[in-house]
Structure formats: structure tokens, C-alpha cells
Design an enzyme around this catalytic site. Structure first.
Site, short mmCIF file in Angstrom:
data_model
loop_
_atom_site.label_atom_id
_atom_site.label_comp_id
_atom_site.label_asym_id
_atom_site.label_seq_id
_atom_site.Cartn_x
_atom_site.Cartn_y
_atom_site.Cartn_z
N ALA A 132 61.06 38.02 24.59
CA ALA A 132 60.01 38.29 25.48
C ALA A 132 59.26 38.75 24.15
O ALA A 132 59.25 39.85 23.33
CB ALA A 132 60.77 39.61 26.15
N GLY A 158 64.92 36.53 25.25
CA GLY A 158 64.63 35.77 26.72
C GLY A 158 64.63 34.18 26.16
O GLY A 158 64.94 33.15 26.42
N GLU A 170 67.59 32.85 26.34
CA GLU A 170 68.14 33.25 28.22
C GLU A 170 67.27 32.06 28.28
O GLU A 170 67.90 31.34 29.70
CB GLU A 170 67.63 34.66 28.58
CG GLU A 170 68.58 35.24 27.85
CD GLU A 170 68.43 36.94 29.01
OE1 GLU A 170 68.10 37.86 29.50
OE2 GLU A 170 66.85 37.03 28.21
N GLU A 172 68.73 42.79 21.94
CA GLU A 172 68.17 43.38 22.61
C GLU A 172 68.48 45.05 22.51
O GLU A 172 67.87 45.95 22.69
CB GLU A 172 68.55 43.31 24.11
CG GLU A 172 67.03 42.06 24.52
CD GLU A 172 67.81 40.34 24.24
OE1 GLU A 172 67.26 40.03 25.29
OE2 GLU A 172 69.08 40.98 23.93
#
Length: 257
Positions: A65, A108, A111, A131
Site C-alpha cells: 500500500a 497489499g 494480498e 506490515e
């Protein structure tokens, strides 16, 4: 429609989406995620497209992200903006989606790959959920999909202690379907997608839905849903064509009806 953070094209019956923020290692800001989902949903509606591929570049699929976009946010602001919700739209795509991953797929980025139906990795691919190193946890499915894919013990190590999987490790643990040379991984993914796109469209979508249901429903409910989906396909022209072609020993001509 024109996009600023992705590139799109159709190759044969495959819709290809390329993440295109190379200056930011394809960091997933809200604009990119919105454009990605808009493109996938447009391909999903397009009868000329039978399957989709998401890719980045040879160096990086997506490095996570965009931290700059959320570093100063409060819990209330994050909840109100709900940027993670756009990831959930991947579940609504009915046609198969394949991630073609080379280089880093972190946070992300990992993901997104996990949310796809299959993953083709280059030999340089590396998967991780880092993270924890910035004081948070995966928020777009990482703790849930990764655990289902590789098991509790390895997911714990990856998420709690920032372990990164190489492409070969990802193949060993069942995270990816196949590993190809960096020069050929995208072609491998496109070929796989083209093969799937050549199958009976309604059956492909029904099969994807039922396989995903296997992760969410108790076995008895899943079996009942599978049986009904199987029966429902007998009201389709493709079922009639497919079985008649089998009897006549010829290739079927699918209509998607």
C-alpha cells in the site's frame, strides 16, 4: 476509459491489466485500486473476454500500500474512508483472474495476488506481509487468505516475523500454481488464462464460485450448493452443446448461454 495508474489491453480472449506506477514500485494508492477494479469489472462484463491477468513489471508486482497516503490517519479516519473496501470488489468478479507475479509482491501487493484465483510466479518473485514492521497488520485479506493458502504455522511466521517466501518456496507451500523464468512468466499466465477462456463460460464461472464457496461454507452446505449449480447448468445451451460434441467426437462451440 483512460486510466492513469494501470494499462489495459485484450489479448485473444484474455483481459490484461498492468499495474503502472513504476516510480513508486506500483504502490497501491486509492486511485490505482479503484482503476484496477473498474478495469476488472469492465472485462467481467465483456463477452469477448473469458479470463483476466493482473501483472506488474519484472522488478515488482506491487510493493504494498502507499504508506504516504495513510501514515497520518487516525482509526476513525481510516474507518470512514474505508480504502480497504475496494479490495473486496475482487470477490465479485465472476470470471477467473490470474496474478502474474515477478519481483516483489509485498503487503497489499501480496494480498491482491492472494485474492486472485491463481498465481503464476517468475523465478524472481518474493511474497511477504511486512506490515508488522510498520506497526500494523495486513488489512485486506492477508491474515485470512494467506492462512488458508499456506497454513497457520507459516502464516504466523510471515505475518508476525516478516518472513518472505521465494518463488520456489511459494510453489512448495501451495501459494502459487507454477514458476516460470522471468522472461516467460507473463506468457505462461496469459497462456493459462487463454486455455481457461476457451472452456464453457457459464461452467467456468459456476466452478469458480463453488471452489471459493468451499472456503466459506460447511461441507454439507457446500455439497448442496455444488449439486444445485451442477443441475442448473443443464438448462444451458453450452451443456447441450458440450455433451452433444462429446457424443459426436468433435470440439464444442461454446455460446456462453
Amino acid at each position: 476509459m483512460p486510466y492513469e495508474t494501470i494499462l489495459t489491453e485484450i489479448r485473444g480472449r484474455v483481459g490484461l491489466v498492468t499495474l503502472n506506477r513504476p516510480q513508486a514500485m506500483n504502490a497501491l494508492n486509492h486511485q490505482l485500486m479503484t482503476e484496477l477494479m473498474d478495469a476488472l469489472e469492465a472485462f467481467d462484463r465483456d463477452n469477448a473476454v473469458g479470463a483476466m491477468v493482473i501483472t506488474g513489471n519484472e522488478r515488482v508486482f506491487a510493493a504494498g500500500a502507499d504508506i504516504k497516503e495513510m501514515a497520518g490517519k487516525s482509526a476513525q479516519e481510516m474507518t470512514a474512508a474505508d480504502h480497504v473496501a475496494v479490495f473486496g470488489r475482487i470477490r465479485s468478479v465472476e470470471k477467473p483472474v490470474i496474478a502474474a507475479v515477478s519481483g516483489w509482491a509485498l503487503g497489499g501487493g501480496c494480498e491482491i495476488a492472494l485474492a486472485c484465483d491463481m498465481i503464476v510466479a517468475s523465478e524472481t518473485a518474493k511474497f511477504g506481509q511486512p506490515e508488522i514492521t510498520i506497526g500494523v497488520i495486513p488489512g485486506a485479506g492477508g491474515t485470512q487468505r494467506l492462512t488458508r493458502a499456506v497454513g497457520k504455522a507459516l502464516a504466523m511466521e510471515m505475518i508476525l516475523n516478516n518472513r518472505t517466501l521465494t518463488a520456489q518456496e511459494a510453489l512448495q507451500y501451495g501459494l502459487v500454481n507454477r514458476v516460470a523464468p522471468a522472461s516467460d512468466y507473463l506468457n505462461e499466465a496469459l497462456q493459462l488464462a487463454e486455455e481457461i477462456a476457451s472452456r464453457a463460460p457459464l461452467a467456468v464461472r459456476a466452478a469458480k464460485k463453488m471452489i471459493n464457496a468451499a472456503y466459506e461454507l460447511p461441507l454439507s452446505e457446500g455439497l448442496a450448493a455444488e449439486k444445485q449449480a451442477f443441475y442448473n447448468l443443464f438448462d444451458t445451451a453450452d451443456q447441450k452443446e458440450g455433451m452433444q460434441a462429446f457424443v459426436e467426437k468433435r470440439q464444442p462451440r461454446w455460446s456462453g448461454k
